[in-house]
Design a protein around this motif. Sequence first.
Motif: not given
Length: 208
Positions: A146-168
């Motif tokens: 819905p929105a990104f509030k102040k203090g929200d943490v977004l991570t974008v991970d790359w793991m070989p054999g798996s791929g890119t995973q986004v976490m909020m």
Amino acid sequence: MTSPRQHRCRTRRRTLLKSAAAAVLLALAGLPVIPACAAEVAGIKFDEAITVNGAPLKLNGAGVRTKVIFKVYALGLYLTEKKSTVADILAAETPSRIRIVSLRELTSEEFGRAFMAGLNDNTDQAERNKIVQQTRQFGEMFAAIPAFKKGDVLTVDWMPGSGTQVMMNGKNVGGVLPDHAFFNAILRIWLGDKPVDSGLKPQLLGEK
């Protein structure tokens, strides 16, 4: 010339000092280890070392994305080992993490539009054609937030054999995106020839 009594006093003092030092070391040994903080930008701390899915990563660099005079987010780039050139970073298909902490409230449309603009500015048409499906899926992930509030943490991970995973805020957003070329396209948003913030790029490369 030192008398026997003075010699005994000095020996006793040295013994007491050694005992005190040993006691301090023993006391410190029982304290919890506090991870060192390698960087603090805009009040956001980025640990020097983290572990992602069992992979130890090091902070390569961190900085703040600004737009005009506004601080938008703080970003840290984590790699398995520190690298100082864009070519070396893009060539390494090793575990990586992009950590973004929002410094102001944004709608998911604003955030997603900025991401896509940065991605398109730093990839050519042939590259975009190869990752079109993953780019579309990535856009759908942003639409689900819905929105990104102040203090929200977004991570974008790359793991070989798996791929890119986004976490909020530590929760998975969407599925895994398998192509390393797509993760590199994301990295180019900040590290490409036309980065979204020219001041942030050298910070991520550890130059500042």
